[in-house]
Motif scaffolding. Structure first.
Motif, PDB file in Angstrom:
ATOM      1  N   ILE A   1       0.855  -1.186   0.000  1.00 30.73           N
ATOM      2  CA  ILE A   1       0.000   0.000   0.000  1.00 30.73           C
ATOM      3  C   ILE A   1       0.889   1.234   0.000  1.00 30.73           C
ATOM      4  O   ILE A   1       1.823   1.318   0.776  1.00 30.73           O
ATOM      5  N   CYS A   2       0.582   2.163  -0.900  1.00 30.35           N
ATOM      6  CA  CYS A   2       1.300   3.439  -0.896  1.00 30.35           C
ATOM      7  C   CYS A   2       0.511   4.413  -0.036  1.00 30.35           C
ATOM      8  O   CYS A   2      -0.688   4.553  -0.206  1.00 30.35           O
ATOM      9  N   HIS A   3       1.184   5.092   0.872  1.00 32.76           N
ATOM     10  CA  HIS A   3       0.463   5.999   1.755  1.00 32.76           C
ATOM     11  C   HIS A   3       0.552   7.442   1.322  1.00 32.76           C
ATOM     12  O   HIS A   3      -0.257   8.270   1.717  1.00 32.76           O
ATOM     13  N   SER A   4       1.571   7.747   0.553  1.00 33.53           N
ATOM     14  CA  SER A   4       1.659   9.100   0.045  1.00 33.53           C
ATOM     15  C   SER A   4       2.626   9.079  -1.129  1.00 33.53           C
ATOM     16  O   SER A   4       3.226   8.036  -1.415  1.00 33.53           O
ATOM     17  N   PHE A   5       2.735  10.207  -1.810  1.00 32.96           N
ATOM     18  CA  PHE A   5       3.705  10.299  -2.895  1.00 32.96           C
ATOM     19  C   PHE A   5       4.484  11.583  -2.727  1.00 32.96           C
ATOM     20  O   PHE A   5       3.903  12.645  -2.496  1.00 32.96           O
ATOM     21  N   SER A   6       5.784  11.489  -2.820  1.00 32.51           N
ATOM     22  CA  SER A   6       6.596  12.675  -2.616  1.00 32.51           C
ATOM     23  C   SER A   6       6.637  13.491  -3.902  1.00 32.51           C
ATOM     24  O   SER A   6       6.157  13.046  -4.939  1.00 32.51           O
ATOM     25  N   ALA A   7       7.221  14.670  -3.818  1.00 32.65           N
ATOM     26  CA  ALA A   7       7.217  15.588  -4.954  1.00 32.65           C
ATOM     27  C   ALA A   7       7.910  14.993  -6.175  1.00 32.65           C
ATOM     28  O   ALA A   7       7.684  15.426  -7.304  1.00 32.65           O
ATOM     29  N   ASP A   8       8.747  13.970  -5.975  1.00 31.08           N
ATOM     30  CA  ASP A   8       9.403  13.366  -7.130  1.00 31.08           C
ATOM     31  C   ASP A   8       8.558  12.224  -7.705  1.00 31.08           C
ATOM     32  O   ASP A   8       9.002  11.489  -8.583  1.00 31.08           O
ATOM     33  N   GLY A   9       7.333  12.073  -7.203  1.00 31.68           N
ATOM     34  CA  GLY A   9       6.425  11.083  -7.762  1.00 31.68           C
ATOM     35  C   GLY A   9       6.652   9.684  -7.235  1.00 31.68           C
ATOM     36  O   GLY A   9       5.999   8.745  -7.658  1.00 31.68           O
ATOM     37  N   ARG A  10       7.597   9.537  -6.309  1.00 30.36           N
ATOM     38  CA  ARG A  10       7.861   8.194  -5.791  1.00 30.36           C
ATOM     39  C   ARG A  10       6.957   7.906  -4.602  1.00 30.36           C
ATOM     40  O   ARG A  10       6.586   8.799  -3.849  1.00 30.36           O
ATOM     41  N   CYS A  11       6.631   6.643  -4.462  1.00 22.73           N
ATOM     42  CA  CYS A  11       5.693   6.225  -3.431  1.00 22.73           C
ATOM     43  C   CYS A  11       6.336   6.296  -2.051  1.00 22.73           C
ATOM     44  O   CYS A  11       7.494   5.949  -1.861  1.00 22.73           O
ATOM     45  N   ILE A  12       5.576   6.773  -1.077  1.00 18.53           N
ATOM     46  CA  ILE A  12       6.023   6.717   0.313  1.00 18.53           C
ATOM     47  C   ILE A  12       5.180   5.669   1.001  1.00 18.53           C
ATOM     48  O   ILE A  12       3.984   5.846   1.186  1.00 18.53           O
ATOM     49  N   SER A  13       5.764   4.541   1.307  1.00 15.09           N
ATOM     50  CA  SER A  13       4.961   3.570   2.034  1.00 15.09           C
ATOM     51  C   SER A  13       5.633   3.191   3.346  1.00 15.09           C
ATOM     52  O   SER A  13       4.980   2.702   4.255  1.00 15.09           O
ATOM     53  N   LEU A  14       6.902   3.440   3.451  1.00 16.08           N
ATOM     54  CA  LEU A  14       7.604   3.072   4.684  1.00 16.08           C
ATOM     55  C   LEU A  14       8.287   4.282   5.301  1.00 16.08           C
ATOM     56  O   LEU A  14       8.662   5.213   4.592  1.00 16.08           O
ATOM     57  N   LEU A  15       8.403   4.243   6.606  1.00 14.59           N
ATOM     58  CA  LEU A  15       9.219   5.246   7.281  1.00 14.59           C
ATOM     59  C   LEU A  15      10.659   4.905   6.948  1.00 14.59           C
ATOM     60  O   LEU A  15      11.256   4.004   7.533  1.00 14.59           O
ATOM     61  N   LYS A  16      11.192   5.606   5.936  1.00 13.03           N
ATOM     62  CA  LYS A  16      12.511   5.241   5.419  1.00 13.03           C
ATOM     63  C   LYS A  16      13.576   6.098   6.084  1.00 13.03           C
ATOM     64  O   LYS A  16      13.699   7.274   5.806  1.00 13.03           O
ATOM     65  N   ILE A  17      14.317   5.491   6.971  1.00 16.48           N
ATOM     66  CA  ILE A  17      15.333   6.256   7.705  1.00 16.48           C
ATOM     67  C   ILE A  17      16.621   5.453   7.872  1.00 16.48           C
ATOM     68  O   ILE A  17      16.626   4.230   7.768  1.00 16.48           O
ATOM     69  N   LEU A  18      17.681   6.173   8.142  1.00 13.82           N
ATOM     70  CA  LEU A  18      18.920   5.522   8.546  1.00 13.82           C
ATOM     71  C   LEU A  18      18.940   5.488  10.069  1.00 13.82           C
ATOM     72  O   LEU A  18      18.424   6.392  10.726  1.00 13.82           O
ATOM     73  N   PHE A  19      19.523   4.459  10.617  1.00 13.70           N
ATOM     74  CA  PHE A  19      19.715   4.464  12.060  1.00 13.70           C
ATOM     75  C   PHE A  19      20.737   5.534  12.423  1.00 13.70           C
ATOM     76  O   PHE A  19      20.565   6.290  13.353  1.00 13.70           O
ATOM     77  N   THR A  20      21.794   5.573  11.639  1.00 10.26           N
ATOM     78  CA  THR A  20      22.776   6.652  11.805  1.00 10.26           C
ATOM     79  C   THR A  20      23.377   6.988  10.453  1.00 10.26           C
ATOM     80  O   THR A  20      23.430   6.135   9.563  1.00 10.26           O
ATOM     81  N   ASN A  21      23.807   8.228  10.278  1.00 12.06           N
ATOM     82  CA  ASN A  21      24.498   8.570   9.036  1.00 12.06           C
ATOM     83  C   ASN A  21      26.013   8.666   9.244  1.00 12.06           C
ATOM     84  O   ASN A  21      26.738   9.164   8.413  1.00 12.06           O
ATOM     85  N   GLN A  22      26.475   8.162  10.397  1.00  7.60           N
ATOM     86  CA  GLN A  22      27.917   8.066  10.588  1.00  7.60           C
ATOM     87  C   GLN A  22      28.391   6.818   9.856  1.00  7.60           C
ATOM     88  O   GLN A  22      27.715   5.803   9.864  1.00  7.60           O
ATOM     89  N   CYS A  23      29.543   6.924   9.201  1.00  5.64           N
ATOM     90  CA  CYS A  23      29.979   5.765   8.435  1.00  5.64           C
ATOM     91  C   CYS A  23      31.496   5.711   8.344  1.00  5.64           C
ATOM     92  O   CYS A  23      32.162   6.719   8.199  1.00  5.64           O
ATOM     93  N   ILE A  24      32.012   4.490   8.443  1.00  5.88           N
ATOM     94  CA  ILE A  24      33.465   4.336   8.361  1.00  5.88           C
ATOM     95  C   ILE A  24      33.920   4.216   6.911  1.00  5.88           C
ATOM     96  O   ILE A  24      35.103   4.308   6.615  1.00  5.88           O
TER      97      ILE A  24
END
Lengths: 259, 442
Positions: B48-71
């Motif tokens: 199920i798509c819950h929303s669509f962002s301005a770029d037309g892509r589907c938002i269905s999941l809370l898409k996040i990084l746990f952290t943006n620190q990276c080795i």
């Protein structure tokens, strides 16, 4: 002379109309179903007859469809009765003429116009229901009550409710259909039910709750930050999410476009 | 590296969702799970798509990084360690609360949790595992979870996480070992493919266990997916499709996602894409991927060493049909399902409807239109009861010139996404110049 059967605007009302028209024995081409309160101009040289809702007659039609055609056909008729089409009553009647003639295979006979009409109505209502399973937005009010307002073209509440019943079984929630002024109510851990709502007093409360909901603001931020600027494509966005849904979605509350 | 500890959840959400947005694994599909009394959520196989962002892509999941620190220092990645950006991390508790509260309001279908690699692969994987455990066991979250396996992490940790997630993915990012070496020096193909194999084996073993004991917990029930970046290195479409096909066949992947390269870093080893991200190329790859998964096509049928890239002007199916005109026209009232599927303008749904409807009598063109066949494309390739819709020459040049007219409109829409203006009779009668479709090769 043609007889127009005026039936009440509900599944039961339409099926009562089907029963009345069918049992009148006036011949299919001499009868027509119309919905009450449509405000249409009346036809000349026609006899108008109001059909009161009769649960027993409606049930007889249901049993006949299930027994002599198929369960699938019954589901199609039920959905079509919830459709936005104004002449859905008559279309259902015409479909049933073929249905009782051909039996279960009727649902696949899309080359027949009367069958295609029903198919198209079902497709439309299924699509809208599916979109709304995603686009419904709840606002949290006092007492953990979740409230949502929608404005669908078809009468989708009864199709939408089972989805949220399964998903949010432990929550109390309400989905209010603004166009038909009725709502689905679901008390936590209990079955859902339909009610007619005339009072709009709680719309104000909902607005206030929405202003205070911190997660609404968080989601607005999230939605903004996940879109990729280089790929901006509002046409694609609009194809997937027509503007008419956005009026009910808090992430678009500041105008229907993404800024 | 600037590490910010004292940020509000709102600020963290902004940073960590912004950093996750280039991941395209956005669907919530693949598994049907009913709700449970007392638990929150269910999942739907269709997604199920819950929303669509301005770029037309589907938002269905809370898409996040746990952290943006990276080795790591992958050249294409916004989170590479040499970039000077604000770094932050969620706590497991914060992720849980966001997921639950977003889900209750029906903003999302579930959680998509990825992460930069903090300290070590194991350390990061364990944080992700702790988050999922909390979400499932303390918050009784019953909805969809897609999680990234961190390449190089302990197999035991990956397995434990797999039992809590619906889908797991490891990004291949670059389809060839060369590309990987050039742009992601800290990663190697084996580091990515080893856990991929492990997840595959886990799914296979679980299938066997499920047969034996009905109550066995399910391991990654919605399967495994991956993502490849399109246009960051020199691979052609044929190479991309061959890799995807191998992943479907050898690794049982459910989905391969393609992501048009968006240059977020300045680096001499990255290509300059003056026309913007190669969106049309990405589109063609998705179309071809669809043909492989649902239409029974093989990569080798669509492209070859001699013809390594997709035609810009035609979708892959039309292109294939034009090169196999000896198979057409197809008689709609007789052809079998798989033959119908290969007709341009016909999809899985319409082919099924045709099969069901024609049992009750022959179909004509009008009926096909109602069924959902796109006659604009199909009419060159089909007959109904022995007749074509219009007198048509079964000849490549003739058909392609007609098809291209229709397809070109779409190509123009994809190539010039975001530039909107009133159509004008004088400007728009000219065919748009192909040179404007940046990054796309003919």
């Amino acid at each position: 002379m043609k007889t127009v059967y005026l039936c009440e605007n509900s599944v039961e009302g339409i099926l009562s109309g089907v029963y009345a028209a069918w049992t009148s024995r006036k011949g299919h081409e001499n009868v027509k179903l119309e919905l009450m309160g449509d405000g249409d101009t009346m036809e000349l040289f026609c006899q108008y007859e109001e059909v009161p809702v009769n649960a027993r007659n409606a049930d007889k039609v249901v049993q006949a469809i299930r027994g002599k055609i198929s369960e699938e056909a019954y589901i199609a008729v039920y959905k079509a009765a919830l459709s936005k089409e104004r002449d859905r009553g008559d279309k259902i009647y015409r479909f049933l003429i073929y249905g009782f003639h051909f039996g279960a295979k009727i649902v696949h006979m899309l080359q027949v116009k009367e069958v295609f009409d029903i198919f198209q109505m079902c497709r439309n209502i299924d699509n809208e229901t599916h979109l709304l399973t995603g686009f419904v937005r709840f606002v949290e009010m006092e007492g953990d009550l979740l409230v949502s307002r929608i404005g669908p073209k078809n009468d989708v509440l009864v199709l939408l409710a089972p989805h949220f019943m399964d998903r949010l079984s432990g929550e109390s929630w309400v989905i209010y259909d603004e166009n038909r002024r009725k709502a689905v109510l679901h008390p936590a851990f209990r079955p859902w039910f339909l009610v007619d709502l005339i009072s709009t007093e709680w719309e104000e409360r909902m607005k206030k709750a929405s202003d205070e909901d911190e997660y609404e603001a968080l989601f607005q931020r999230f939605r903004k930050s996940v879109s990729i600027k280089e790929r901006t494509n509002p046409v694609c966005q609009r194809n997937h999410m027509p503007l008419r849904y956005r009026a009910y979605m808090p992430e678009f509350s500041h105008g229907l476009k993404d800024s | 590296m600037l590490i910010q500890e004292e940020l509000s959840v709102q600020e963290k959400l902004e940073i960590l969702s912004d950093a996750a947005k280039y991941d395209v694994a956005c669907t919530s599909s693949g598994v049907d799970r009913k709700g449970k009394a007392g638990a929150l959520g269910n999942t739907t196989a269709a997604g199920i798509c819950h929303s669509f962002s301005a770029d037309g892509r589907c938002i269905s999941l809370l898409k996040i990084l746990f952290t943006n620190q990276c080795i790591y220092d992958c050249k294409y990645c916004i989170n590479r360690c040499s970039n000077d950006v604000v770094r932050t991390a969620f706590t497991p508790e914060e992720v849980c609360r966001l997921t639950i509260q977003f889900y209750r309001r029906n903003y999302i279908e579930g959680l998509f949790l990825s992460s930069g690699v903090l300290h070590s692969a194991d350390y990061t994987m364990d944080l992700i595992y702790q988050t999922l455990k909390k979400l499932r066991e303390e918050y009784h979250f019953h909805g969809y979870i897609h999680v990234k396996a961190i390449p190089g992490a302990d197999p035991v940790l990956i397995e434990k996480t797999g039992f809590l997630a619906d889908r797991m993915s490891i990004n291949l990012e670059l389809p060839t070992a060369d590309g990987l070496k050039k742009l992601a020096p800290g990663k190697s193909r084996s580091k990515i493919l080893t856990p991929m194999k492990q997840i595959q084996k886990g799914i296979a073993a679980n299938r066997y266990e499920l047969m034996e004991y009905e109550k066995a917990p399910s391991f990654v029930p919605a399967g495994q997916s991956t993502q490849m970046i399109v246009g960051a290195t020199g691979e052609n479409d044929f190479q991309m499709m061959m890799v995807a096909e191998a992943l479907y066949q050898n690794y049982d992947l459910k989905r391969v996602f393609y992501s048009a390269f968006v240059p977020v870093n300045q680096d001499s080893s990255l290509p300059a894409l003056p026309g913007g991200p190669p969106l049309l190329r990405e589109h063609r790859l998705y179309q071809a991927d669809w043909l492989m998964r649902f239409y029974g096509f093989q990569a080798g049928e669509l492209l070859s060493e001699d013809r390594p890239n997709f035609n810009v002007l035609l979708d892959p199916k039309c292109d294939w049909a034009l090169r196999h005109l000896e198979l057409f026209p197809v008689e709609v009232n007789k052809a079998d399902y798989y033959t119908l599927l290969r007709v341009p303008g016909m999809g899985v749904k319409s082919a099924k409807r045709i099969i069901a409807a024609r049992r009750n009598g022959p179909l004509d063109f009008d009926a096909l239109k109602k069924i959902g066949v796109v006659l604009k494309r199909a009419l060159y390739f089909i007959t109904c009861s022995g007749r074509m819709m219009y007198p048509v020459k079964i000849e490549e040049d003739y058909i392609s010139s007609h098809l291209v007219g229709e397809e070109q409109r779409k190509v123009w829409e994809i190539g010039s996404a975001g530039t909107f203006r009133q159509l004008s009779l004088f400007d728009d009668m000219n065919v748009p110049a192909l040179a404007d479709l940046g990054g796309v090769r003919l």
